[in-house]
Design a protein around this motif. Sequence first.
Motif, short mmCIF file in Angstrom:
data_model
loop_
_atom_site.label_atom_id
_atom_site.label_comp_id
_atom_site.label_asym_id
_atom_site.label_seq_id
_atom_site.Cartn_x
_atom_site.Cartn_y
_atom_site.Cartn_z
N SER A 33 -10.43 0.97 4.59
CA SER A 33 -10.25 1.02 3.13
C SER A 33 -11.59 1.15 2.43
O SER A 33 -11.77 2.01 1.56
CB SER A 33 -9.61 -0.26 2.61
OG SER A 33 -8.32 -0.38 3.06
N PRO A 193 0.87 5.45 -0.92
CA PRO A 193 0.30 4.17 -0.47
C PRO A 193 -1.22 4.10 -0.65
O PRO A 193 -1.76 3.01 -0.91
CB PRO A 193 0.64 4.13 1.02
CG PRO A 193 1.67 5.16 1.25
CD PRO A 193 1.51 6.18 0.19
N ALA A 196 -2.17 3.25 -4.09
CA ALA A 196 -2.04 1.81 -4.29
C ALA A 196 -3.28 1.09 -3.79
O ALA A 196 -3.70 0.08 -4.38
CB ALA A 196 -0.79 1.30 -3.58
N VAL A 197 -3.91 1.59 -2.72
CA VAL A 197 -5.16 1.00 -2.24
C VAL A 197 -6.21 1.10 -3.35
O VAL A 197 -6.88 0.11 -3.68
CB VAL A 197 -5.68 1.74 -0.97
CG1 VAL A 197 -7.03 1.20 -0.56
CG2 VAL A 197 -4.68 1.64 0.16
N ARG A 199 -5.68 1.50 -6.52
CA ARG A 199 -5.26 0.68 -7.66
C ARG A 199 -5.71 -0.77 -7.46
O ARG A 199 -6.28 -1.39 -8.37
CB ARG A 199 -3.74 0.72 -7.77
CG ARG A 199 -3.14 -0.21 -8.78
CD ARG A 199 -1.65 -0.44 -8.52
NE ARG A 199 -1.45 -1.13 -7.24
CZ ARG A 199 -0.31 -1.13 -6.56
NH1 ARG A 199 0.72 -0.46 -7.02
NH2 ARG A 199 -0.20 -1.80 -5.43
N ASP A 200 -5.49 -1.30 -6.27
CA ASP A 200 -5.80 -2.71 -6.03
C ASP A 200 -7.30 -2.97 -5.96
O ASP A 200 -7.72 -4.12 -6.01
CB ASP A 200 -5.12 -3.17 -4.74
CG ASP A 200 -3.61 -3.22 -4.90
OD1 ASP A 200 -3.15 -3.20 -6.05
OD2 ASP A 200 -2.91 -3.28 -3.88
N PRO B 40 -0.10 -3.22 5.01
CA PRO B 40 -0.90 -2.08 4.52
C PRO B 40 -0.46 -0.75 5.13
O PRO B 40 -0.87 0.30 4.66
CB PRO B 40 -2.34 -2.41 4.96
CG PRO B 40 -2.28 -3.66 5.71
CD PRO B 40 -0.88 -4.11 5.87
N ALA B 139 -3.10 -8.55 -3.76
CA ALA B 139 -3.82 -7.26 -3.81
C ALA B 139 -4.39 -6.90 -2.44
O ALA B 139 -4.65 -5.74 -2.15
CB ALA B 139 -4.92 -7.32 -4.85
N GLN B 140 -4.58 -7.90 -1.60
CA GLN B 140 -5.10 -7.65 -0.26
C GLN B 140 -4.12 -6.89 0.63
O GLN B 140 -4.48 -6.44 1.71
CB GLN B 140 -5.43 -8.99 0.42
CG GLN B 140 -6.54 -9.76 -0.24
CD GLN B 140 -7.89 -9.19 0.10
OE1 GLN B 140 -8.16 -8.86 1.24
NE2 GLN B 140 -8.73 -9.02 -0.91
N THR B 142 -2.88 -4.06 0.39
CA THR B 142 -3.24 -2.67 0.65
C THR B 142 -4.56 -2.60 1.40
O THR B 142 -5.03 -1.51 1.72
CB THR B 142 -3.35 -1.87 -0.66
OG1 THR B 142 -4.23 -2.57 -1.53
CG2 THR B 142 -2.00 -1.70 -1.32
N HIS B 143 -5.17 -3.76 1.66
CA HIS B 143 -6.47 -3.77 2.34
C HIS B 143 -6.27 -4.15 3.81
O HIS B 143 -6.27 -3.28 4.67
CB HIS B 143 -7.38 -4.77 1.62
CG HIS B 143 -8.81 -4.66 1.99
ND1 HIS B 143 -9.56 -3.58 1.64
CD2 HIS B 143 -9.63 -5.50 2.69
CE1 HIS B 143 -10.80 -3.75 2.11
NE2 HIS B 143 -10.85 -4.90 2.75
#
Lengths: 477, 179
Positions: A33, A193, A196-197, A199-200, B40, B139-140, B142-143
């Motif tokens: 990421s 998806p 969304a990464v 976005r967060d 994720p 929020a993590q 997606t990490h």
Amino acid sequence: MAANVTPITVPEPPRELRRIPLVSNYHSFGWISDRVAGLTEGKTPVWWWILFVPSVSLLGLLLFMLSYQISTGVGVWGNMHPVMWGWDIINFVWWIGIGHAGTLISAILFLLRQKWRTAVNRAAEAMTIFAVMCAGIYPALHVGRMWYDWWLFPIPNTYTMWPQFRSPLMWDVFAVSTYFTVSLLFWYMGLIPDLAVLRDRSKTKVRQFMYGLFSLGWTGSNRHWSNYEKAYLLLAGLSTPLVLSVHSIVSLDFAVSQLPGWHTTIFPPYFVAGAIFSGFGMVLTLLIPIRSIFKLQDLITMRHIDIMCKVTLATGTIVGYAYAMEFFIAWYSGNPSERFHFINRALGPYWWGWMLMVGCNVVVPQLFWFKWFRQNLVAVFILSIVVNVGMWFERFVIIVIGLHRDFLPSSWGYFSPSIVDMLTYLGTFGLFFTMFLLFLRFLPMIAISEVKGVIPQADPHHPMGGAKVHDVIHEKE
Amino acid sequence: MNSSSKSYGIIARFNNTASLLHAAEKVRDAGFRKWDVFTPFPVHGMDQAMGLKNSKVGWFTFVGGVTGYTTGMLMIWWMNAIDYPLVIGGKPMFSPFFAFPPSYELTILFGAFGSLFGMMFLNRLPRLHHPLLKHGQFAQVTHDAFFIVIECSDPKYSETETRKLLEQTGTPHIEMVEE
């Protein structure tokens, strides 16, 4: 219980069965990421501006050339009797051919479970969309009075007439517009998806809003993933016949005519192979510098480059086979017009175009048989450009040599492009690179969630995914 | 149970896919219905671990594809043979052969729209707001974090029992999520 305590050693597979990991150096999920999403964050790098400013200038040139052509007429191009299709259709076929690698990588390699595709599919799909945009300009403008383009679509009009579907040119309208739309849907769906990464991770309100809007409120729910994966599989299944049909239908624009050199049944598979060949050439041309600039060597590894070189070699050889087969059939058919066309192709006034085509597409890519070439980035980069030069000349050979000497020697001619042709073509690179640079700056250029899914930690049955050796053995029983 | 009326659910965090998968199996076997796993990336085998049925997206694709093909064939037949018949090179007014390429493309086009919109419909997306998206740690997801969320509205939910069940799965972190 004592039996469970004894450590179970899993024997290492022999060296030749060990797989090279898709992501080098066993990076974590978070690293992927950070690495990919990080490219879109922070200050815009200087090199980006250095590339972006000339690209936008070329885009301006394209708009100027197109305005000039629309306001003056098609006569500003070099198209002249008997060569009524010139650089417009050459460039159309060339750009749309380049667009084929993206969907091949994202759809066909997905169905074939080629997991290495995850590192390159996003950029290749973006390349596809931008290349089809460049391609679409030409058929829209070569009709001359482009304000009547809407007649190509079945839209009710006051003349109460309809498009004529017996013409392959109408099939082309449907094939290309479907290809663009489906590629865009496929690309966008893959992006959800990853948006969304972004976005967060967003720090600013604008980014939060934009990425939040386009990620549609994605939460990573497994109930969602279940539908998402099924839809992705179905889109891959739909895109596979699509990608094979588009260049087949483009080739039917030629093959359905009665012209020697065009009227052949080998055209659909031959065009598709050539399209994939040129598409992979362009993917390599784009990814080799990007990989170094963005320091993505652990994600786009030498193995990725190696595989793409092999695909280029295979499709280039298929194209070479098609060239040879065209000559064989011209001789074997005993048709004098056909025979004359092929002798004229190799020995006529455009012999240099034919030589460049064969040299760039068939001879030079044979260097990819050698591992040294596939592992040498400079050599691969140069060869990838040679491939696209060769593929441009293939379309030149088919169109210009096909038309310049027809059945009556009295109507023979020699085609030369005009300056407007050349500058318009140069301008399409401006459009392509402007779009591609914007993509690199604002969207994740590697499919983050897909790459996370192919590293060993993602597998709940792998020791790196947290599985205990005992569980692994137990589940295999 | 006053607090649960304001709470959306209970969230448990996991650090790797194996522990997440086994925890999901436990939650499934306990008979919960309104719960979900958040990851994720799609985790292999999670659909079985959650007891999910095969996705229904295929029906949307199928209906889209059939609609596309029928639209193409009927449109070309009506336009070229009925509404505006024109003899071109002695070819028939309608033949499924020349109508096939555009109909084939429309099959794919409508099928692709069916897949994407079918997926969005089944997932109830786009969704502008979700209680979990406000949650700090979430929020993590997606990490690199993995979560199991059991909603308070599940009939089997009980503040103490559900928390105990999740604790047994070996999660390092359990929290309540507000509505």
